[in-house]
Design an enzyme around this catalytic site. Structure first.
Site, PDB file in Angstrom:
ATOM      1  N   ASP A 180       0.867  -1.171   0.000  1.00 19.02           N
ATOM      2  CA  ASP A 180       0.000   0.000   0.000  1.00 19.02           C
ATOM      3  C   ASP A 180       0.910   1.229   0.000  1.00 19.02           C
ATOM      4  OD1 ASP A 180      -2.110   1.711  -0.043  1.00 19.02           O
ATOM      5  OD2 ASP A 180      -3.152   0.854   1.674  1.00 19.02           O
TER       6      ASP A 180
HETATM    7  C1  BGC Z   1      -5.028   3.268  -0.045  1.00 21.59           C
HETATM    8  C2  BGC Z   1      -5.106   2.270  -1.178  1.00 21.59           C
HETATM    9  C3  BGC Z   1      -4.899   2.985  -2.494  1.00 21.59           C
HETATM   10  C4  BGC Z   1      -3.570   3.706  -2.466  1.00 21.59           C
HETATM   11  C5  BGC Z   1      -3.227   4.439  -3.740  1.00 21.59           C
HETATM   12  C6  BGC Z   1      -3.782   4.103  -0.125  1.00 21.59           C
HETATM   13  O1  BGC Z   1      -3.804   5.142   0.811  1.00 21.59           O
HETATM   14  O2  BGC Z   1      -5.089   2.586   1.189  1.00 21.59           O
HETATM   15  O3  BGC Z   1      -6.329   1.599  -1.151  1.00 21.59           O
HETATM   16  O4  BGC Z   1      -4.973   2.085  -3.551  1.00 21.59           O
HETATM   17  O5  BGC Z   1      -3.586   4.640  -1.398  1.00 21.59           O
HETATM   18  O6  BGC Z   1      -4.000   5.567  -3.898  1.00 21.59           O
END
Ligand code: BGC
Length: 719
Positions: free
Chosen positions: A256
């Site tokens: 993530d």
């Molecule tokens: C979120 C993800 C997301 C990623 C990219 C993160 O903060 O938890 O679900 O895909 O950001 O935007």
């Protein structure tokens, strides 16, 4: 005669040969890469892209956020909104939130949404979507519940498999997220979740396992949180032992965004690509102090990884495996063999139709006394449309899933359009201001409520749109209250006091506490965050153009103290104990004999269904379902199994099958469920395996988890 010189021939390397398997092509290409080239692929190049390799023609993974629409920015994605990007956000179809898809109980619909989304990803020149989200609803507080399919692992599994197949069938890599147990936003980047092994395997893992083993998902995103002391992005139990070895995952693990914490531990634990890329991380960290405190990353940058390879702390075989996994996925979905350009259409009539159908199927009729719905033209002439969510299209929740759509239909627009044609007199009053939206107006809350009550008193029917918003239910924080915020409860009470013919439509992604007003309301509808076509879907249900068939994908509690995580949420001193173990959702309400407000699986229709002729064996359950009402409708038949003879404690019952069946008035269909070992088994922590114990199993078939219509038993013979 002089011989002609042979024409120069270029030999096509095997990795460019489209008739070879993805595995063979990946292996060949890997063999041609230098160590530096391999290492360059271990972290992103930008915010949403992996590093391309010009020499060998390796394209980049072009990611976009999901899972309820494509959330992307035009131009090079070095930075995005998170770092204050000035690039314009791309417009795309806002599909209904995951929880609405969960409420359809319709894998075919999930497949159509996945497919439509995949087509939009391609049309926008991307090749990988950061979705679906399948984290289980452990508590109604969780800010991201709206993105996912509810509280049950079996329901989530069936939906996610269809969604991923639909999407990957379009040549797009799906990313199932967040592995594992990102079931709260409170301290999401730091919290350590203590979760028992059985709860992991029975509750928090199954949707991921199904995504891997049944849908062949090509990417898994590790979660921000820790599970049992280790960050998810460097957790060998999760990433290597379970995902890759136990389940045989062939794709790659993406971190993530800013969810990495080290170079060696991540590399050897099973993380494949760190996102975002080190350049984006540097830019972000220069942004401001809060961001600096909240963000980490840059650990898989070449300058950090190469020395550790030299020192032998990161084996070369690990690097090869990580690169091989990415290449294999890219070959498998065809990324090498096509040129993606940003030229396709989004928001096509087909995609809009899917968004509308999914929103309609996901709407749950929770209550309908005296047949108040559907709205009957003869009986009702004037309709007061009221509430802070009536004239606003609340398409989705907040955070990285929030899509910017070309248009969005509000309930008020659709009701005026539809109702106007039938000669209803339609009026509107805001009634309350959604928290944080219009502070000046909010000061006059008494006047707003009064205006709404006057309108309601002078109308044949009042429809009140209440709930939450993308600010209140969002990634990054949990909800501040479980009740309706911003004077909406007072609004409902004021309206029902003057007009008993009141329908409440709830626009929210999670259960709302309503014990103090629900008794006053004869009709109640949950529409979730229904996407850009939500207004139409709601009007279709209210006026009876569509017959409701959605069922709750989670339990609505009467009070917070009735909930499974009560007393064990949000945790303290950086730790949260999932002390309820496997007793999540209805498993908890059943075990402790607690009456829910609305049970898991509940949802009414404008017609009625009769269940009969149950036939049961250890391999198959069948029954007859008849539409006993006067209009066509769909029922979601639910099969639960109980195993009261078990040597370990097991839930009173667990969902093991369901089928959405469409029936004409008077029509009967036979509904059949196959049963296999997985339906009968629990996860044994002693054997570290699934065990089906011989003995008597109870079969419960019904219209909800608390509306069991047929009961039977079968014996599972011993070996
Ligand atoms: C979120 C993800 C997301 C990623 C990219 C993160 O903060 O938890 O679900 O895909 O950001 O935007």
């Amino acid at each position: 005669m002089a011989l002609l010189a042979p024409q120069s021939q270029t030999v096509t390397p095997p990795y460019k040969n489209t008739s070879l398997s993805a595995d063979k092509r990946a292996e060949d290409l890997l063999g041609r890469m230098t160590l530096q080239e391999k290492v360059a692929m271990l972290a992103g190049a930008t915010w949403m892209e992996s590093a391309a390799n010009e020499r060998l023609g390796i394209p980049s993974l072009k990611m976009a956020d999901g899972p309820v629409g494509v959330r992307s920015w035009s131009g090079p994605s070095a930075l995005t909104n998170a770092a204050g990007s000035k690039l314009p956000q791309v417009l795309s179809t806002a599909f209904p939130a995951g929880v609405a898809l969960g409420a359809t109980w319709d894998p075919e619909m999930a497949g159509r949404v996945g497919q439509a989304l995949g087509a939009e990803v391609r049309a926008l020149g991307r090749n990988m979507l950061l979705g679906p989200s399948v984290n289980i609803h452990r508590t109604p507080w969780a800010g991201r519940n709206f993105e996912t399919y509810g509280e049950d692992p079996y329901l989530s599994s069936r939906l996610v498999v269809a969604y991923i197949k639909g999407m990957q069938g379009e040549g797009v890599i799906a990313t199932v997220k967040h592995f594992a147990a990102n079931s709260q936003e409170f301290e999401r980047r730091t919290i350590d979740e203590k979760i028992g092994e059985r709860a992991l395997h029975e509750i928090y893992f199954p949707a991921f396992k199904a995504a891997v083993q049944e849908a062949g998902v090509w990417s898994v995103m590790s979660a921000y949180n820790k599970v049992n002391g280790l960050w998810c992005a460097e957790n060998p139990y999760l990433l290597t032992d379970t995902l890759k070895k136990r389940w045989g995952f062939q794709g790659f693990v993406v971190s993530d965004w800013g969810g990495t914490h080290s170079t060696i531990d991540g590399a050897v634990a099973g993380l494949d690509i760190e996102m975002p890329g080190p350049g984006s991380v540097r830019a972000l960290l220069n942004h401001d102090e809060t961001t600096r405190q909240n963000f980490t990353g840059g650990f898989q940058a070449p300058e950090k990884v190469l020395p550790e390879i030299e020192s032998g702390k990161i084996p070369q075989a690990v690097v090869d495996d990580r690169v091989r996994r990415m290449l294999r996925a890219m070959f498998a979905v065809g990324i090498f063999d096509r040129t993606d350009s940003e030229k396709g259409d989004v928001d096509t009539p087909d995609e809009i139709a899917v968004a509308r159908k999914a929103a309609t199927e996901g709407i749950v009729l929770l209550k309908n006394e005296r047949g108040l719905l559907p709205i009957q033209p003869g009986k009702v002439r004037s309709i007061a449309v009221i509430g802070p969510s009536a004239a606003v299209a609340r398409t989705g929740g907040g955070g990285s899933s929030n899509v910017k759509s070309k248009y969005a239909v509000t309930p008020m627009q659709a009701i005026s359009q539809r109702g106007g044609k039938k000669q209803f007199l339609i009026t509107y009053a805001q009634g309350a201001v959604m928290e944080g939206e219009d502070p000046d107006k909010a000061k006059d809350s008494a006047a707003l409520i009064k205006d709404a009550a006057v309108l309601a008193a002078n109308s044949d029917l009042a429809v009140v749109f209440v709930g939450n918003s993308s600010k209140l239910e969002s990634e990054g924080h949990d909800r501040a209250t479980l009740g309706l915020p911003a004077g909406q409860e007072e609004l409902i009470k004021a309206v029902t006091a003057v007009n008993p013919r009141t329908v409440v439509v709830l626009i929210a992604g999670s259960p709302v506490l309503m014990d103090n007003w629900v008794g006053k309301v004869p009709a109640l509808v949950a529409a979730w965050y229904p996407g850009q076509e939500g207004g139409h879907a709601i009007a279709d249900i209210l006026f009876g153009d569509a017959n409701p068939s959605g069922k709750l994908p989670m339990t609505f509690p009467k009070e917070w103290k009735d909930s499974p995580a009560y007393g064990h949420y949000p945790g303290e001193n950086g730790t949260v104990d999932y002390a309820e173990g496997i007793y999540v959702g209805y498993r908890h309400f059943d075990k402790h004999n607690i009456e829910p407000l609305f049970p898991f699986g509940h949802g009414l229709s404008y017609t009625t269904f009769a269940y009969s002729d149950l036939k049961v064996s250890p391999h198959e359950v069948s029954l007859a379902l008849r539409n006993t009402g006067s209009r066509e409708g769909a029922e979601v038949v639910q099969l639960y199994l109980g195993d009261s003879h078990s040597s370990v404690d097991r839930p009173v019952k667990e969902l093991k099958g369901f089928r959405r069946v469409v029936l004409k008035p008077g029509e009967t269909k036979t509904v059949t469920f196959g049963l296999d070992k997985s339906a009968l088994s629990y996860y044994s922590t002693a054997k570290k395996d699934w065990v089906a114990e011989p003995g008597t199993f109870e079969v419960l078939v019904g219209a909800s988890s608390r509306d069991i219509r047929l009961k039977g038993k079968f014996e599972l013979a011993g070996k």
